[in-house]
Design a protein around this motif. Structure first.
Motif, PDB file in Angstrom:
ATOM      1  N   UNK A   1       7.405  14.999   8.192  1.00 34.94           N
ATOM      2  CA  UNK A   1       7.472  16.183   7.318  1.00 34.94           C
ATOM      3  C   UNK A   1       7.791  15.765   5.882  1.00 34.94           C
ATOM      4  N   UNK A   2       8.771  14.867   5.736  1.00 36.71           N
ATOM      5  CA  UNK A   2       9.176  14.434   4.399  1.00 36.71           C
ATOM      6  C   UNK A   2       8.004  13.794   3.683  1.00 36.71           C
ATOM      7  N   UNK A   3       7.282  12.971   4.435  1.00 37.24           N
ATOM      8  CA  UNK A   3       6.158  12.260   3.857  1.00 37.24           C
ATOM      9  C   UNK A   3       5.096  13.234   3.340  1.00 37.24           C
ATOM     10  N   UNK A   4       4.694  14.220   4.184  1.00 37.33           N
ATOM     11  CA  UNK A   4       3.611  15.108   3.742  1.00 37.33           C
ATOM     12  C   UNK A   4       4.075  16.022   2.606  1.00 37.33           C
ATOM     13  N   UNK A   5       5.335  16.425   2.632  1.00 36.66           N
ATOM     14  CA  UNK A   5       5.830  17.294   1.563  1.00 36.66           C
ATOM     15  C   UNK A   5       5.869  16.542   0.238  1.00 36.66           C
ATOM     16  N   UNK A   6       6.279  15.300   0.320  1.00 37.54           N
ATOM     17  CA  UNK A   6       6.351  14.489  -0.878  1.00 37.54           C
ATOM     18  C   UNK A   6       4.967  14.260  -1.472  1.00 37.54           C
ATOM     19  N   UNK A   7       4.009  13.946  -0.607  1.00 41.01           N
ATOM     20  CA  UNK A   7       2.652  13.697  -1.086  1.00 41.01           C
ATOM     21  C   UNK A   7       2.102  14.961  -1.732  1.00 41.01           C
ATOM     22  N   UNK A   8       2.321  16.117  -1.112  1.00 40.80           N
ATOM     23  CA  UNK A   8       1.734  17.332  -1.687  1.00 40.80           C
ATOM     24  C   UNK A   8       2.418  17.674  -3.007  1.00 40.80           C
ATOM     25  N   UNK A   9       3.723  17.417  -3.109  1.00 46.13           N
ATOM     26  CA  UNK A   9       4.433  17.679  -4.348  1.00 46.13           C
ATOM     27  C   UNK A   9       3.949  16.752  -5.466  1.00 46.13           C
ATOM     28  N   UNK A  10       3.777  15.471  -5.118  1.00 45.80           N
ATOM     29  CA  UNK A  10       3.335  14.523  -6.142  1.00 45.80           C
ATOM     30  C   UNK A  10       1.914  14.791  -6.596  1.00 45.80           C
ATOM     31  N   UNK A  11       1.056  15.223  -5.666  1.00 45.66           N
ATOM     32  CA  UNK A  11      -0.319  15.503  -6.067  1.00 45.66           C
ATOM     33  C   UNK A  11      -0.330  16.603  -7.121  1.00 45.66           C
ATOM     34  N   UNK A  12       0.566  17.604  -6.952  1.00 47.21           N
ATOM     35  CA  UNK A  12       0.614  18.683  -7.940  1.00 47.21           C
ATOM     36  C   UNK A  12       1.172  18.205  -9.277  1.00 47.21           C
ATOM     37  N   UNK A  13       2.335  17.488  -9.227  1.00 48.24           N
ATOM     38  CA  UNK A  13       2.951  17.120 -10.504  1.00 48.24           C
ATOM     39  C   UNK A  13       2.135  16.065 -11.238  1.00 48.24           C
ATOM     40  N   UNK A  14       1.548  15.094 -10.525  1.00 48.46           N
ATOM     41  CA  UNK A  14       0.856  14.048 -11.259  1.00 48.46           C
ATOM     42  C   UNK A  14      -0.452  14.577 -11.860  1.00 48.46           C
ATOM     43  N   UNK A  15      -0.946  15.704 -11.341  1.00 44.72           N
ATOM     44  CA  UNK A  15      -2.107  16.314 -11.994  1.00 44.72           C
ATOM     45  C   UNK A  15      -1.696  16.941 -13.321  1.00 44.72           C
ATOM     46  N   UNK A  16      -0.436  17.418 -13.360  1.00 46.56           N
ATOM     47  CA  UNK A  16       0.017  18.117 -14.558  1.00 46.56           C
ATOM     48  C   UNK A  16       0.360  17.161 -15.696  1.00 46.56           C
ATOM     49  N   UNK A  17       0.998  16.029 -15.380  1.00 54.23           N
ATOM     50  CA  UNK A  17       1.405  15.153 -16.473  1.00 54.23           C
ATOM     51  C   UNK A  17       1.159  13.680 -16.179  1.00 54.23           C
ATOM     52  N   UNK A  18       1.185  12.900 -17.252  1.00 58.38           N
ATOM     53  CA  UNK A  18       1.034  11.458 -17.103  1.00 58.38           C
ATOM     54  C   UNK A  18       2.341  10.896 -16.559  1.00 58.38           C
ATOM     55  N   UNK A  19       2.308  10.405 -15.362  1.00 51.56           N
ATOM     56  CA  UNK A  19       3.542   9.979 -14.710  1.00 51.56           C
ATOM     57  C   UNK A  19       3.300   8.684 -13.941  1.00 51.56           C
ATOM     58  N   UNK A  20       4.237   7.743 -14.042  1.00 50.83           N
ATOM     59  CA  UNK A  20       4.131   6.561 -13.181  1.00 50.83           C
ATOM     60  C   UNK A  20       5.316   6.535 -12.224  1.00 50.83           C
ATOM     61  N   UNK A  21       5.024   6.150 -10.994  1.00 49.32           N
ATOM     62  CA  UNK A  21       6.094   5.994 -10.018  1.00 49.32           C
ATOM     63  C   UNK A  21       6.408   4.507  -9.895  1.00 49.32           C
ATOM     64  N   UNK A  22       7.664   4.163 -10.105  1.00 53.00           N
ATOM     65  CA  UNK A  22       8.070   2.768 -10.000  1.00 53.00           C
ATOM     66  C   UNK A  22       8.966   2.598  -8.785  1.00 53.00           C
ATOM     67  N   UNK A  23       8.579   1.680  -7.917  1.00 50.79           N
ATOM     68  CA  UNK A  23       9.302   1.496  -6.657  1.00 50.79           C
ATOM     69  C   UNK A  23      10.550   0.661  -6.889  1.00 50.79           C
ATOM     70  N   UNK A  24      11.527   1.239  -7.551  1.00 50.09           N
ATOM     71  CA  UNK A  24      12.803   0.550  -7.743  1.00 50.09           C
ATOM     72  C   UNK A  24      13.956   1.508  -7.532  1.00 50.09           C
ATOM     73  N   UNK A  25      15.094   0.969  -7.087  1.00 50.78           N
ATOM     74  CA  UNK A  25      16.306   1.776  -7.013  1.00 50.78           C
ATOM     75  C   UNK A  25      17.342   1.254  -8.003  1.00 50.78           C
ATOM     76  N   UNK A  26      16.925   0.318  -8.869  1.00 54.03           N
ATOM     77  CA  UNK A  26      17.836  -0.291  -9.833  1.00 54.03           C
ATOM     78  C   UNK A  26      17.872   0.552 -11.116  1.00 54.03           C
ATOM     79  N   UNK A  27      19.055   1.122 -11.408  1.00 51.60           N
ATOM     80  CA  UNK A  27      19.192   2.043 -12.550  1.00 51.60           C
ATOM     81  C   UNK A  27      18.898   1.346 -13.878  1.00 51.60           C
ATOM     82  N   UNK A  28      19.321   0.066 -14.010  1.00 51.52           N
ATOM     83  CA  UNK A  28      19.089  -0.685 -15.234  1.00 51.52           C
ATOM     84  C   UNK A  28      17.601  -0.841 -15.507  1.00 51.52           C
ATOM     85  N   UNK A  29      16.861  -1.229 -14.459  1.00 50.61           N
ATOM     86  CA  UNK A  29      15.412  -1.360 -14.600  1.00 50.61           C
ATOM     87  C   UNK A  29      14.796  -0.012 -14.935  1.00 50.61           C
ATOM     88  N   UNK A  30      15.227   1.020 -14.220  1.00 51.45           N
ATOM     89  CA  UNK A  30      14.644   2.358 -14.404  1.00 51.45           C
ATOM     90  C   UNK A  30      14.757   2.784 -15.859  1.00 51.45           C
TER      91      UNK A  30
END
Ligand SMILES: O=P(O)(O)OP(=O)(O)OP(=O)(O)OC[C@H]1O[C@@H](n2cnc3c(O)ncnc32)[C@H](O)[C@@H]1O
Ligand SMILES: [Mg+2]
Length: 444
Positions: free
Chosen positions: A234-263
């Motif tokens: 469920x989490x996976x499909x909800x996330x995908x559907x949410x991202x499909x909507x938001x990334x259509x609206x704006x220029x967004x990159x997803x970075x696979x990090x949990x490091x706050x300094x890098x972020x």
């Protein structure tokens, strides 16, 4: 013993959740558990039933129905019979009750969400598939209400899913019974549970049979693990559907990090290029990727490609570290966990100083390395890297940055990386160089 369809005792059938399958509903889902298929549609209505009117709180209810030919032989429509069966009534109440257990009705305002669960094909577990699908349909409807700013705060308190468990004539406890198993089962049980592992409802009956406390424990254990799998889905499909909507609206990159300094650094560098940055810190539901690789590239690939596959979109990952010549390249890919698995900058720095005790200044040469991987599903990943030369100091200096920055002296700047301003570091860092290398290739 294998089951008639070769599943192991605690194995779910193949589960698929397809979202937004209907044009008009605020949220819709087609969910399949093996050959059981249920269409769940959530409708938002700006009114509530009489008994709660004027109280400012909302309502969630469900209707359940089986199509005439959902079963092996045709069942007359209940509308033709002119009567809703006891079974239908009981199931739709169960679905509504379960949904209301995880949704804060006061945050919904005076409006209703009605979920229609229509069984297209029945092969056992239609009520559990209905609940699991209905929850996703309701979540989609709520996301829509929030996007339109109709409700401000998310009323969903927890995830919700349901599964059946039972005992076969062989005496074996099993998970997710299909119809064939269900008719023969000695014990039949439906479990409704939340994402935090709490029970909403347990419906269990011995069909002219009895069951022991130990068997009950096994059934609950299987059920719980099945529900965890369903909720991950469920989490996976909800996330995908949410991202499909938001990334259509704006220029967004997803970075696979949990490091706050890098972020923070990525956000600043990408902002100049007109992009907003999202990281795994924004999507706590995405899994942690284990860094089992032997090189920066292998680890960056693992992080980027795993997450890109889940979100079905482009993902960037950084694997970086400090390479110290006197330590034969250590800590290298182990930079984050140099002092142990707990990932503490202070402990890492202390260990670095200790390892370099007695090493003369001119022998303390080092460099920061960063490998970036840009992954997209079904595409060859892009790999680039950048480095920054320096030496390791003997006492920490500076308050900015993160990681080893306060020990990393950059001769050309006559400062440690932690003494540079954010801007200065982002102009010369290994990370900035890698992003620059990516830039030319990425435009396409
Ligand atoms: O894997 P993610 O979630 O991105 O976060 P992480 O901190 O585990 O990141 P890495 O596996 O790439 O390890 C990189 C480590 O190298 C060090 N490091 C990398 N770049 C740095 C920088 O710009 N300044 C200081 N230390 C840095 C720091 O200790 C990082 O934790
Ligand atoms: Mg890491």
């Amino acid at each position: 013993m294998l089951r008639h369809d070769s599943r192991s005792e605690n194995q779910l059938r193949n589960v698929e959740i397809e979202t937004n399958v209907m044009k008009y509903s605020e949220g819709s889902v087609l969910i399949t558990f093996g050959d059981t298929k249920v269409l769940c549609s959530a409708t938002v209505e700006e009114r509530v039933p009489k008994f709660i009117r004027g109280k400012g709180t909302g309502w969630i209810a469900a209707e359940y129905q089986m199509l005439p030919r959902a079963t092996q032989t045709r069942n007359m429509r209940e509308s033709t019979k002119g009567k809703v069966s006891g079974r239908t009534m009981e199931i739709q109440r169960l679905i509504g009750r379960s949904l209301r257990a995880v949704i804060d009705l006061t945050l919904l305002g005076e409006r209703s969400i009605i979920v229609d669960c229509d069984v297209l094909q029945a092969d056992g577990g239609t009520r559990t598939a209905s609940i699991t699908g209905a929850f996703v349909a309701v979540q989609l409807a709520i996301q829509e209400l929030m996007r339109k700013n109709i409700i401000k705060k998310n009323p969903v308190k927890d995830y919700l899913a349901a599964i059946s468990v039972g005992i076969l004539p062989s005496g074996e406890c099993v998970l997710d019974l299909d119809y064939k198993e269900d008719v023969a089962a000695l014990v039949d049980m439906n479990l409704v549970m939340t994402g935090s592992g709490r029970f909403v409802e347990i419906q269990g009956t011995g069909e002219e049979a009895t069951f022991s406390g130990e068997e009950l424990n096994t059934l609950l254990f299987y059920g719980k693990s099945g529900i965890e799998t369903l909720i991950a889905k469920q989490k996976e499909v909800l996330l995908v559907s949410k991202r499909q909507e938001t990334s259509q609206e704006k220029k967004e990159v997803l970075i696979a990090t949990r490091n706050k300094g890098k972020a923070k650094e990525f956000a600043a560098i990408f902002a100049e290029k007109g992009f907003t940055v999202k990281t795994l810190l924004d999507y706590p539901d995405l899994p942690d990727v284990e860094e089992t690789g032997k090189t920066f590239e292998e680890n960056a690939r693992l992080k980027a490609e795993t997450i890109a596959q889940i979100v079905q979109g482009p993902v960037l990952a950084d694997d970086s570290g400090l390479i110290v010549d006197a330590l034969l390249g250590q800590p290298g890919i182990y930079s984050a966990r140099f002092a142990g698995p707990n990932k503490s900058d202070a402990a890492n720095n202390a260990k670095l100083l200790h390892e370099l005790t007695g090493i003369a200044t001119e022998k303390r040469t080092a460099r920061y390395h960063c490998t970036l991987v840009l992954a997209e599903p079904n595409k060859e990943s892009l790999v680039v890297s950048g480095e920054l030369e320096g030496t390791i100091g003997t006492i920490p200096q500076g308050e900015n940055g993160f990681g080893y920055d306060s020990l990393f002296y950059i001769p050309s700047e006559k400062k440690t990386a932690a003494e540079l301003s954010e801007d200065q570091k982002n102009r010369i860092s290994h990370r900035a160089k890698a992003i620059e290398a990516l830039r030319g290739q990425w435009k396409s």
